[in-house]
Design a protein around this motif. Structure first.
Motif, mmCIF file in Angstrom:
data_model
loop_
_atom_site.group_PDB
_atom_site.id
_atom_site.type_symbol
_atom_site.label_atom_id
_atom_site.label_comp_id
_atom_site.label_asym_id
_atom_site.label_seq_id
_atom_site.Cartn_x
_atom_site.Cartn_y
_atom_site.Cartn_z
ATOM 1 N N ALA A 44 0.721 -1.134 -0.138
ATOM 2 C CA ALA A 44 0.008 0.144 0.102
ATOM 3 C C ALA A 44 0.946 1.025 -0.165
ATOM 4 C CB ALA A 44 -1.086 0.002 1.296
ATOM 5 N N ILE A 45 1.836 1.262 0.817
ATOM 6 C CA ILE A 45 2.890 2.437 0.901
ATOM 7 C C ILE A 45 3.569 2.478 -0.512
ATOM 8 C CG2 ILE A 45 4.990 3.296 1.766
ATOM 9 C CD1 ILE A 45 4.251 2.053 4.653
ATOM 10 N N GLY A 46 3.953 1.644 -0.967
ATOM 11 C CA GLY A 46 4.424 1.637 -2.397
ATOM 12 C C GLY A 46 3.757 2.092 -3.331
ATOM 13 N N VAL A 47 2.402 1.632 -3.485
ATOM 14 C CA VAL A 47 1.333 2.164 -4.419
ATOM 15 C C VAL A 47 1.103 3.686 -4.363
ATOM 16 C CG1 VAL A 47 -1.137 2.155 -4.936
ATOM 17 C CG2 VAL A 47 0.220 -0.102 -4.910
ATOM 18 N N LEU A 48 1.161 4.082 -3.013
ATOM 19 C CA LEU A 48 0.807 5.476 -2.868
ATOM 20 C C LEU A 48 2.339 6.359 -2.840
ATOM 21 C CD1 LEU A 48 -1.538 5.539 0.097
ATOM 22 C CD2 LEU A 48 -1.934 5.987 -2.264
ATOM 23 N N LEU A 49 3.445 5.748 -3.092
ATOM 24 C CA LEU A 49 4.689 6.381 -2.784
ATOM 25 C C LEU A 49 4.823 7.676 -3.727
ATOM 26 C CD1 LEU A 49 7.120 5.898 -1.133
ATOM 27 C CD2 LEU A 49 7.964 4.638 -3.222
ATOM 28 N N PRO A 50 4.349 7.834 -5.011
ATOM 29 C CA PRO A 50 4.770 9.006 -5.676
ATOM 30 C C PRO A 50 3.799 10.223 -5.433
ATOM 31 C CG PRO A 50 4.384 7.289 -7.126
ATOM 32 C CD PRO A 50 4.082 6.823 -5.830
ATOM 33 N N PHE A 51 2.500 9.878 -4.872
ATOM 34 C CA PHE A 51 1.673 11.207 -4.673
ATOM 35 C C PHE A 51 1.935 12.224 -3.731
ATOM 36 C CE2 PHE A 51 -0.748 7.470 -6.466
ATOM 37 C CZ PHE A 51 -1.021 7.749 -7.604
ATOM 38 N N PRO A 52 2.836 12.137 -2.523
ATOM 39 C CA PRO A 52 3.254 12.992 -1.787
ATOM 40 C C PRO A 52 4.461 13.683 -2.480
ATOM 41 C CG PRO A 52 3.251 11.118 -0.476
ATOM 42 C CD PRO A 52 2.930 10.773 -1.830
ATOM 43 N N TYR A 53 5.010 13.112 -3.324
ATOM 44 C CA TYR A 53 6.154 13.848 -3.988
ATOM 45 C C TYR A 53 5.420 14.777 -5.260
ATOM 46 C CZ TYR A 53 9.618 14.286 -7.757
ATOM 47 O OH TYR A 53 10.771 14.658 -8.842
ATOM 48 N N TYR A 54 4.538 14.298 -5.775
ATOM 49 C CA TYR A 54 3.850 15.067 -6.858
ATOM 50 C C TYR A 54 2.983 16.251 -6.335
ATOM 51 C CZ TYR A 54 4.182 10.914 -9.890
ATOM 52 O OH TYR A 54 4.685 10.102 -10.767
ATOM 53 N N TYR A 55 2.622 16.170 -5.041
ATOM 54 C CA TYR A 55 1.637 17.245 -4.227
ATOM 55 C C TYR A 55 2.819 18.229 -3.967
ATOM 56 C CZ TYR A 55 -0.697 19.601 -0.657
ATOM 57 O OH TYR A 55 -1.243 20.513 -0.057
ATOM 58 N N TRP A 56 3.901 17.817 -3.393
ATOM 59 C CA TRP A 56 4.987 18.911 -2.829
ATOM 60 C C TRP A 56 5.349 19.516 -4.127
ATOM 61 C CZ3 TRP A 56 10.239 19.445 -3.906
ATOM 62 C CH2 TRP A 56 10.769 20.557 -2.953
ATOM 63 N N LEU A 57 5.815 18.966 -5.233
ATOM 64 C CA LEU A 57 6.306 19.749 -6.319
ATOM 65 C C LEU A 57 5.126 20.613 -7.043
ATOM 66 C CD1 LEU A 57 7.783 17.080 -8.466
ATOM 67 C CD2 LEU A 57 9.067 18.627 -7.188
ATOM 68 N N TRP A 58 3.680 20.297 -6.869
ATOM 69 C CA TRP A 58 3.025 21.084 -7.449
ATOM 70 C C TRP A 58 2.584 22.432 -6.653
ATOM 71 C CZ3 TRP A 58 0.534 21.240 -12.062
ATOM 72 C CH2 TRP A 58 -0.522 22.070 -12.135
ATOM 73 N N THR A 59 2.716 22.025 -5.250
ATOM 74 C CA THR A 59 2.443 23.094 -4.162
ATOM 75 C C THR A 59 3.772 23.947 -3.952
ATOM 76 O OG1 THR A 59 2.761 21.767 -2.384
ATOM 77 C CG2 THR A 59 0.710 22.112 -3.450
ATOM 78 N N ASN A 60 4.912 23.355 -4.341
ATOM 79 C CA ASN A 60 6.327 24.288 -3.971
ATOM 80 C C ASN A 60 6.965 24.347 -5.210
ATOM 81 O OD1 ASN A 60 5.950 24.357 -0.932
ATOM 82 N ND2 ASN A 60 5.568 22.370 -1.079
ATOM 83 N N PRO A 61 6.563 24.732 -6.433
ATOM 84 C CA PRO A 61 7.487 24.798 -7.512
ATOM 85 C C PRO A 61 8.734 25.423 -7.234
ATOM 86 C CG PRO A 61 5.485 26.023 -8.007
ATOM 87 C CD PRO A 61 5.261 25.562 -6.789
ATOM 88 N N GLN A 62 8.666 26.720 -6.627
ATOM 89 C CA GLN A 62 9.977 27.301 -6.609
ATOM 90 C C GLN A 62 11.034 26.653 -5.880
ATOM 91 O OE1 GLN A 62 10.373 30.789 -8.332
ATOM 92 N NE2 GLN A 62 12.227 29.732 -8.018
ATOM 93 N N ALA A 63 10.633 25.661 -4.855
ATOM 94 C CA ALA A 63 11.656 25.058 -3.878
ATOM 95 C C ALA A 63 12.401 24.174 -4.853
ATOM 96 C CB ALA A 63 10.947 24.605 -2.663
ATOM 97 N N TRP A 64 11.437 23.476 -5.763
ATOM 98 C CA TRP A 64 11.865 22.452 -6.581
ATOM 99 C C TRP A 64 13.004 23.056 -7.600
ATOM 100 C CZ3 TRP A 64 12.778 17.585 -6.710
ATOM 101 C CH2 TRP A 64 13.312 16.786 -7.658
ATOM 102 N N VAL A 65 12.622 24.012 -8.455
ATOM 103 C CA VAL A 65 13.327 24.941 -9.168
ATOM 104 C C VAL A 65 15.013 25.275 -8.400
ATOM 105 C CG1 VAL A 65 13.818 26.921 -10.397
ATOM 106 C CG2 VAL A 65 11.793 25.626 -10.598
ATOM 107 N N ASN A 66 14.580 25.728 -7.344
ATOM 108 C CA ASN A 66 15.888 26.112 -6.681
ATOM 109 C C ASN A 66 16.533 24.963 -6.168
ATOM 110 O OD1 ASN A 66 14.820 28.912 -6.631
ATOM 111 N ND2 ASN A 66 14.152 28.861 -4.540
ATOM 112 N N LEU A 67 16.144 23.971 -5.828
ATOM 113 C CA LEU A 67 16.838 22.765 -5.289
ATOM 114 C C LEU A 67 17.572 22.149 -6.835
ATOM 115 C CD1 LEU A 67 17.118 20.447 -3.112
ATOM 116 C CD2 LEU A 67 15.245 19.367 -4.007
ATOM 117 N N CYS A 68 16.734 22.112 -7.987
ATOM 118 C CA CYS A 68 17.545 21.400 -9.198
ATOM 119 C C CYS A 68 18.649 22.569 -9.690
ATOM 120 C CB CYS A 68 16.517 21.569 -10.160
ATOM 121 S SG CYS A 68 15.119 20.238 -9.910
ATOM 122 N N GLY A 69 18.814 23.696 -9.239
ATOM 123 C CA GLY A 69 19.915 24.809 -9.752
ATOM 124 C C GLY A 69 19.542 25.091 -11.067
#
Length: 164
Positions: free
Chosen positions: A6-31
């Motif tokens: 169950a955890i494995g099936v749900l694994l990507p969704f917190p990541y997608y949520y974080w990226l969608w709601t924090n795009p600037q943090a991701w852009v900064n992290l990527c450099g």
């Protein structure tokens, strides 16, 4: 229900949520030197691999598949490939959220099917019903429904600014 599956099936969704709601943090992290959509694609593919391993760990594969497998899976994957073909990597992997200019697409399946990539993915999941217990398909589908809801509330003011 196996907790690890169950955890494995749900694994990507917190990541997608974080990226969608924090795009600037991701852009900064990527450099400055890394394309945030490309890095997202790499991470997403790894998470998808873990998701599939979890999915198959609870599967009971048999041949031939149920009669509904080929039409559901075939059309579902057609929608996924078509979306990627029309949007490309940056359009598929949140490029607009990362400050990229992504052209608006109206060709099929857009304008005919709302959220065609998610619809295609859900169709592909349901094609596997004869092999995978329903609760795992439902859990994965609920993850997609959650992301459809999250992504339906896109505020252009929250888009990332490219690093210059």
């Amino acid at each position: 229900m196996g907790i690890f599956a169950a955890i494995g099936v749900l694994l990507p969704f917190p990541y997608y949520y974080w990226l969608w709601t924090n795009p600037q943090a991701w852009v900064n992290l990527c450099g400055k030197d890394k394309d945030p959509s490309k890095v997202m694609a790499y991470v997403s593919h790894f998470l998808k691999l873990l998701q599939f391993i979890s999915f198959f760990s609870v599967s009971a594969l048999s041949w031939p598949p149920a009669f509904y497998f080929w039409p559901l899976f075939g059309f579902g994957q057609f929608l996924n490939f078509r979306v990627y073909q029309l949007l490309g990597e940056s359009g598929t992997y949140y490029g607009v959220r990362f400050g990229k200019s992504i052209p608006w697409v109206t060709e099929f399946p857009f304008g005919v099917i709302q959220d065609p990539q998610y619809v295609g993915s859900i169709m592909s999941l349901f094609a596997c019903l004869s092999w995978v217990p329903f609760q795992y398909i439902l859990l994965w589908t609920l993850g997609y429904v959650f992301m459809i809801h999250v992504e339906s509330k896109e505020d252009p003011a929250t888009r990332a600014k490219p690093i210059s």
